[in-house]
Scaffold this motif. Structure first.
Motif, short mmCIF file in Angstrom:
data_model
loop_
_atom_site.label_atom_id
_atom_site.label_comp_id
_atom_site.label_asym_id
_atom_site.label_seq_id
_atom_site.Cartn_x
_atom_site.Cartn_y
_atom_site.Cartn_z
N UNK A 1 0.84 -1.21 0.00
CA UNK A 1 0.00 0.00 0.00
C UNK A 1 0.87 1.24 0.00
N UNK B 1 -4.29 3.63 -6.55
CA UNK B 1 -3.59 2.96 -5.44
C UNK B 1 -3.88 1.46 -5.41
N UNK B 2 -5.05 1.07 -5.97
CA UNK B 2 -5.45 -0.33 -5.89
C UNK B 2 -4.53 -1.24 -6.69
N UNK C 1 -1.63 -1.67 -6.33
CA UNK C 1 -0.67 -2.31 -5.42
C UNK C 1 -0.87 -3.82 -5.38
N UNK C 2 -2.11 -4.23 -5.64
CA UNK C 2 -2.46 -5.66 -5.52
C UNK C 2 -1.68 -6.54 -6.49
N UNK D 1 -9.10 -5.71 -7.63
CA UNK D 1 -8.09 -4.68 -7.41
C UNK D 1 -7.15 -4.49 -8.59
#
Lengths: 578, 57
Positions: free
Chosen positions: A239, A286-287, A289-290, A307
């Protein structure tokens, strides 16, 4: 002759000293100016340190050279990631935030003393973490995955740095409030400031994630906590780790808009469309990141696919929009500047000998073609499997963070030197070739790392010959060639980086003073010998007659689709069904 | 006066700001959205799934 007259403005009961920029007419808070300079200088120092560590990494991964022993390799790799991915970028971004708020909105910076405290915390934190790494007991690499344990001051330094950065971001938001309350602008903020707001918002999520995971990890390193779950660590750390790179994306797109506004007078094609693209970043970027957790056990297919394959595509849509509106804005402005012949005169006669424009355009092209397309490939759950944790991943993020962000930041430096540092760039001819030298080097690094990754070469692997391993593996000869070429292009990029540092440091100390008579000339070759208000005003270009841009965008889409499906073909060959 | 000469609907039309523009002009609303959405969809959803992994016996 003095560049501008310093004047004291008492706004809201608080005194601030301003000067008027002779190029843009903007009122510049002198406190903000000093902070921009301090953060930019710190950024360049850490770029120098981190860049040299990067060269050592590349020379070690070049099989024929294999420069460092394994313990030094992992130490240097840790320091490289820390100094360039975090310190260079975030110091420069704080400078960008202060520029996009106090300077572009012509207002005083909120709480300069707090901003200096933020700077101090970032410096102390950055140095502390560097010291911890160089002491040799914290070679945990940038990701610092538990259960690998670093020295406590490694984590403490990161925490102090993050707190400093967060305070800097809060100063930025405070400055926005001051500008609105003191009515230094009307209507909406300029698009460049809106891009900076996007970067700042992503930064808050990023730093909060970092704090959530690094504080307990620090306590674990000193013995107050007995255990940290490894997958939970990875989830929250990414994150921060990946979102910090999304801060870069938003910041460098804002920088693109700033550079084209200053150098060719480009206005956004549509304020609504560009702001919507930034809005998609705020909601979904930001999602992504998954994608670092696509092979972790314990996370459902629903979480992974939502994500990455859903949310990430909405963020990618934002990038695709900028990928059209940035060159489109250049075309619209250049046609207005009189370059109307044929489809591509606007592009041929763009100011390619202006390092700010050239660096910006190379950053745009390489970010899109190399970083953007490879990012979508890595973010697709199925085809991620053939590339996950290979050196393809650093190949991808060198295209986004180095070719995209670093090159864009280098490019805008050539405008900040005359506008903020009030110095003429020394060695203008060397400055002219610097973005090309660095850009070619980084393009090579990215392409050859991605090529080696496609052949299965692992990331962070000291010795792909497995010379002293019990169980060995033979990579194809082409993989060795790719790693050698990566080393050669790392040398080219390093030359470009060193040139940038020599020019910027030399300009700050020895550059000729800029004054009202030469400020516009100091910005480098431009089609219009004046600076338009496009960078600090709200307003669209008002045209969609962009034949050249439509062709360029079509070429991009075709490349995107072809490369995407080539990777599905690679995947189909991994598990033959016959 | 020029302003008072305008009819009321015209004046309202002149100052009407679209809802989306109001949203985009509010950095603190954007900050809220930009922090809450990834916190819920990425971090909290992910953590809930990790806490449901059965412990090895």
């Amino acid at each position: 002759m003095s560049v501008a007259t310093a004047e004291t403005g008492i706004i809201g009961g608080i005194a601030a000293k301003f000067r008027t920029c002779p190029a843009t007419g903007l009122k510049i808070d002198l406190a903000a100016e000093k902070l921009i300079k301090a953060n930019a200088v710190a950024a360049v120092v850490f770029l120098l340190i981190g860049g040299l560590f990067g060269l050592l990494v590349a020379l070690t991964r070049w099989p024929a050279v294999h420069l460092l022993p394994s313990d030094w390799f992992y130490l240097v790799l840790t320091a490289h990631g820390l100094d360039v991915l975090l310190l260079w970028i975030l110091f420069f971004e704080i400078a960008v935030l202060y520029f996009a708020s106090a300077v572009l909105l012509s207002c005083r910076l909120a709480t300069p003393r707090l901003a200096w405290l933020a700077f101090l915390l970032m410096i102390v934190g950055g140095l502390m973490t560097n010291v911890a790494v160089l002491q040799g007991e914290s070679s945990v690499m940038f990701t610092s995955y538990v259960p690998m344990k670093a020295e406590p001051h490694f984590y403490l330094g990161l925490i102090l740095f993050a707190v400093g950065a967060l305070v800097g971001v809060m100063v930025f938001f405070g400055t926005l409030v001051i500008a609105r309350d003191e009515r230094t602008y009307e209507g909406s903020v300029p698009l460049v400031t809106f891009g900076a707001i996007t970067a700042a918002i992503i930064a808050v999520f990023t730093i909060a994630s970092g704090a959530i995971i690094l504080i307990p990890t620090f306590l674990w390193s000193v013995g107050y906590i007995s255990h940290i779950d490894t997958v939970m660590y990875k989830l929250i750390w990414w994150g921060m780790g990946h979102s910090s790179q999304q801060v870069n994306v938003a910041a460098h797109v804002a920088v693109w808009y700033a550079i084209i506004a200053i150098t060719v007078g480009a206005k956004p094609l549509s304020e609504k469309v560009s702001r919507t693209a930034f809005f998609l970043y705020i909601l979904f970027l930001q999602l992504a990141s998954a994608h670092h957790l696509l092979v972790e056990p314990g996370l459902s297919a629903e979480w992974r696919i939502f994500n990455t394959s859903y949310a990430l595509y909405l963020a990618v849509l934002g990038s695709l929009i900028h990928g059209m509106t940035v060159p489109g804005a250049i075309e619209a402005a250049q046609r207005k500047n009189g370059f109307n012949n044929g489809i591509f005169e606007w592009l041929r006669k763009a100011p390619w000998n202006n390092p700010a424009f050239a660096g910006m355009f190379l950053s745009l092209v390489m970010f899109g073609f190399l970083g953007g397309i490879s990012g979508v490939v890595l973010g697709t759950e199925q085809i991620n499997l053939i590339l996950h944790n290979t050196i393809y991943v650093p190949g991808h993020f060198h295209a986004t963070v180095v070719a995209g962000t670093t090159l864009a930041f280098m490019a805008i430096t050539y405008l900040l030197l005359p506008l903020i540092f009030q110095r003429q760039v020394i060695w203008p001819k060397l400055a002219m070739i610097q973005p090309y030298l660095f850009g070619i080097g980084v393009a090579g690094i990215s392409l050859f790392m991605m090529g080696a990754g496609t052949l299965g070469v692992s990331r962070r692997h000291w010795d792909i010959t497995f010379s002293d391993a019990t169980v060995t593996f033979d990579y194809p000869a082409t993989a060795f060639l790719m790693m050698g070429l990566n080393g050669i292009f790392a040398i080219v990029a390093s030359l470009g980086g060193i040139l940038y540092i020599l020019i910027t440091v030399g300009t700050v100390f020895f550059g000729k003073k800029v004054d009202a008579s030469n400020v516009v000339a100091s910005l480098g070759p431009m089609p219009e010998k004046q600076v338009s208000g496009a960078v600090h005003e709200y307003g669209s270009a008002g045209t969609w007659h962009l034949p050249g841009t439509y062709i360029l965008v079509s070429v991009f889409f075709l490349s995107f689709v072809l490369y995407y499906f080539v990777n599905w073909k690679y995947l189909s060959e991994v598990w033959p069904l016959s | 006066m020029a302003k008072s000469a305008k009819s009321a609907p015209d004046a309202a039309q002149a100052v009407r700001i679209p809802v989306m523009q109001k949203v985009l002009d509010n950095p603190f609303l954007l900050l809220f959205l930009g922090v809450v959405i990834p916190t819920v969809l990425y971090i909290m959803w992910g953590l809930i799934e990790l806490t449901q992994i059965p412990l090895a016996k």
